[in-house]
Design an enzyme around this catalytic site. Structure first.
Site, PDB file in Angstrom:
ATOM      1  N   HIS A   1     118.217  48.059  48.498  1.00  0.00           N
ATOM      2  CA  HIS A   1     117.246  48.033  47.394  1.00  0.00           C
ATOM      3  C   HIS A   1     116.406  46.754  47.477  1.00  0.00           C
ATOM      4  CE1 HIS A   1     115.529  49.413  43.672  1.00  0.00           C
ATOM      5  NE2 HIS A   1     115.962  48.377  42.958  1.00  0.00           N
TER       6      HIS A   1
ATOM      7  N   HIS B   1     116.349  58.139  35.888  1.00  0.00           N
ATOM      8  CA  HIS B   1     116.770  58.843  37.103  1.00  0.00           C
ATOM      9  C   HIS B   1     118.032  59.642  36.838  1.00  0.00           C
ATOM     10  CE1 HIS B   1     114.744  55.074  38.337  1.00  0.00           C
ATOM     11  NE2 HIS B   1     114.239  55.785  39.319  1.00  0.00           N
TER      12      HIS B   1
ATOM     13  N   ASN C   1     110.530  51.608  53.399  1.00  0.00           N
ATOM     14  CA  ASN C   1     111.445  51.437  54.543  1.00  0.00           C
ATOM     15  C   ASN C   1     111.381  52.704  55.366  1.00  0.00           C
ATOM     16  OD1 ASN C   1     113.008  52.415  51.943  1.00  0.00           O
ATOM     17  ND2 ASN C   1     114.034  53.333  53.703  1.00  0.00           N
TER      18      ASN C   1
ATOM     19  N   TYR D   1     120.345  59.978  38.959  1.00  0.00           N
ATOM     20  CA  TYR D   1     121.512  59.286  39.539  1.00  0.00           C
ATOM     21  C   TYR D   1     122.127  58.280  38.568  1.00  0.00           C
ATOM     22  CZ  TYR D   1     118.243  55.440  40.641  1.00  0.00           C
ATOM     23  OH  TYR D   1     117.316  54.449  40.552  1.00  0.00           O
ATOM     24  N   GLU D   2     121.428  57.951  37.501  1.00  0.00           N
ATOM     25  CA  GLU D   2     122.015  57.089  36.467  1.00  0.00           C
ATOM     26  C   GLU D   2     122.945  57.890  35.558  1.00  0.00           C
ATOM     27  OE1 GLU D   2     118.948  54.048  34.851  1.00  0.00           O
ATOM     28  OE2 GLU D   2     117.746  55.707  35.624  1.00  0.00           O
TER      29      GLU D   2
ATOM     30  N   MET E   1     114.375  59.372  45.191  1.00  0.00           N
ATOM     31  CA  MET E   1     115.342  59.827  44.178  1.00  0.00           C
ATOM     32  C   MET E   1     114.718  59.985  42.787  1.00  0.00           C
ATOM     33  SD  MET E   1     118.343  57.143  45.214  1.00  0.00           S
ATOM     34  CE  MET E   1     118.682  56.740  46.939  1.00  0.00           C
ATOM     35  N   SER E   2     113.426  60.211  42.740  1.00  0.00           N
ATOM     36  CA  SER E   2     112.777  60.309  41.421  1.00  0.00           C
ATOM     37  C   SER E   2     111.662  61.351  41.465  1.00  0.00           C
ATOM     38  CB  SER E   2     112.201  58.937  41.030  1.00  0.00           C
ATOM     39  OG  SER E   2     111.120  58.592  41.880  1.00  0.00           O
TER      40      SER E   2
ATOM     41  N   ALA F   1     108.909  54.500  45.138  1.00  0.00           N
ATOM     42  CA  ALA F   1     109.294  53.929  46.422  1.00  0.00           C
ATOM     43  C   ALA F   1     110.003  55.030  47.192  1.00  0.00           C
ATOM     44  CB  ALA F   1     110.239  52.747  46.207  1.00  0.00           C
TER      45      ALA F   1
ATOM     46  N   HIS G   1     112.888  47.740  37.609  1.00  0.00           N
ATOM     47  CA  HIS G   1     112.264  48.581  36.587  1.00  0.00           C
ATOM     48  C   HIS G   1     112.291  47.816  35.267  1.00  0.00           C
ATOM     49  CE1 HIS G   1     111.465  52.482  38.344  1.00  0.00           C
ATOM     50  NE2 HIS G   1     112.632  52.499  38.945  1.00  0.00           N
TER      51      HIS G   1
ATOM     52  N   SER H   1     109.768  51.871  41.275  1.00  0.00           N
ATOM     53  CA  SER H   1     110.474  50.629  41.604  1.00  0.00           C
ATOM     54  C   SER H   1     109.538  49.615  42.246  1.00  0.00           C
ATOM     55  CB  SER H   1     111.597  50.897  42.613  1.00  0.00           C
ATOM     56  OG  SER H   1     112.692  51.468  41.986  1.00  0.00           O
TER      57      SER H   1
HETATM   58  N1  HPA Z   1     115.839  57.083  50.607  1.00  0.00           N
HETATM   59  C1  HPA Z   1     115.869  57.461  49.316  1.00  0.00           C
HETATM   60  N2  HPA Z   1     115.220  56.823  48.360  1.00  0.00           N
HETATM   61  C2  HPA Z   1     114.500  55.737  48.702  1.00  0.00           C
HETATM   62  C3  HPA Z   1     114.435  55.281  50.030  1.00  0.00           C
HETATM   63  C4  HPA Z   1     115.140  56.002  51.030  1.00  0.00           C
HETATM   64  O1  HPA Z   1     115.129  55.657  52.227  1.00  0.00           O
HETATM   65  N3  HPA Z   1     113.629  54.174  50.032  1.00  0.00           N
HETATM   66  C5  HPA Z   1     113.233  53.985  48.735  1.00  0.00           C
HETATM   67  N4  HPA Z   1     113.756  54.926  47.935  1.00  0.00           N
END
Ligand code: HPA
Length: 278
Positions: free
Chosen positions: A252, A89, A240, A91-92, A216-217, A119, A67, A36
């Site tokens: 996001h 992903h 973050n 989650y999709e 998540m990837s 990310a 993406h 991302s």
């Molecule tokens: N958690 C999960 N996935 C993420 C995060 C997070 O804090 N930041 C970027 N992708």
């Protein structure tokens, strides 16, 4: 006996042959998966030929903001590479096997080195948003595994995962970062299913389990790569601080904002890595 997977060896060969017709037959020194907001590396690829994921047989279209959903082939630092700007992903709603399918395709195209990026939220207390983290290991907390099902030709049935991220590549990336003056953290990537960000309690649990960052990837891609004996290098962009550590809610938008800020450091590091790849 389960039916042949639509995301297995045969489908990967089919996808690779369609890709070769578009981009040519030069063998890549590496396949690169851009996470991302990290797709800007594609702009550094010279004589680039790109192909939308929608044109690759077996690839669905990409739905996540940030993406691009493009495959880009060309030279980076004079070396032939194939980059994927975007990924699939779980989650999709995608199967774990689809989340790993792009790696099978890169392997079918001749890549034996995989560079993954993502990310991620920072869990380790010394991490700051904007840090780059060398991934040294991963925790598969997705509840899924892309290798479940009939054994694919070329796969190990029980792949060894004692060195998911190649030690020698990690050493090289550390050395390149030092040379380039790029601060580089290192740690363990905890991979979750998503799409919710974590609760503060989940983040404390992840810390107790040994995760330094969470995302998540990546995890299914690296599992498939190891089943195919590919060597893997990985970088997380800490976009973050994870929930409960961050003083504000996660979004996001913040993730993409941070990746934009660190993109040039990330790109310089990947470029040097590819340039010096044996
Ligand atoms: N958690 C999960 N996935 C993420 C995060 C997070 O804090 N930041 C970027 N992708």
């Amino acid at each position: 006996m389960s039916a042949p997977s639509p995301y297995g060896f045969a489908s990967a060969r089919l996808a690779a042959s369609a890709i070769r017709q578009r981009i040519g037959t030069e063998l890549p020194v590496a396949g690169i998966v851009l996470g991302s907001g990290l797709g800007g590396l594609a702009q550094r690829i010279v004589a680039a030929v790109s192909m939308p994921f929608g044109d690759v047989p077996g690839f669905p279209t990409v739905t996540v903001v940030g993406h691009a959903g493009q495959l880009i082939a060309g030279t980076l630092a004079g070396r032939q590479v194939i980059a994927l700007a975007g990924r699939f992903h779980m989650y999709e709603g995608h199967d774990a096997a689809l989340a790993g399918f792009s790696v099978r395709v890169l392997h079918a195209l001749g890549a034996r080195t995989l560079f993954v990026s993502n990310a991620a939220g920072g869990i380790r207390r010394t991490f700051r948003a904007g840090d780059l983290m060398l991934i040294r290991d991963q925790l598969n907390l997705t509840g899924r595994n892309p290798l479940v099902g009939a054994l694919e030709p070329g796969d190990e049935r029980f792949p060894d995962m004692s060195e998911p991220y190649d030690n020698e590549y990690a050493r090289q990336l550390g050395a390149h970062a030092l040379t380039l003056g790029i601060p580089l953290q290192e740690g363990v990537y905890g991979g979750l299913l998503g799409p919710t960000y974590e609760t503060p309690s989940e983040v404390r649990m992840l810390a107790a389990l040994g995760a330094d960052a969470v995302g998540m990837s990546t995890v299914p891609e690296v599992i498939v790569a190891r089943a195919l004996a590919m060597r893997v290098a990985g970088i997380s962009c800490i976009t973050n601080l994870a929930a409960g550590i961050s003083p504000h809610p996660l979004s996001h938008a913040e993730v993409l904002e941070t990746t934009t800020r660190v993109a040039s450091r990330f790109e310089a590091l990947v470029e040097r890595f590819v340039e010096r790849l044996a």
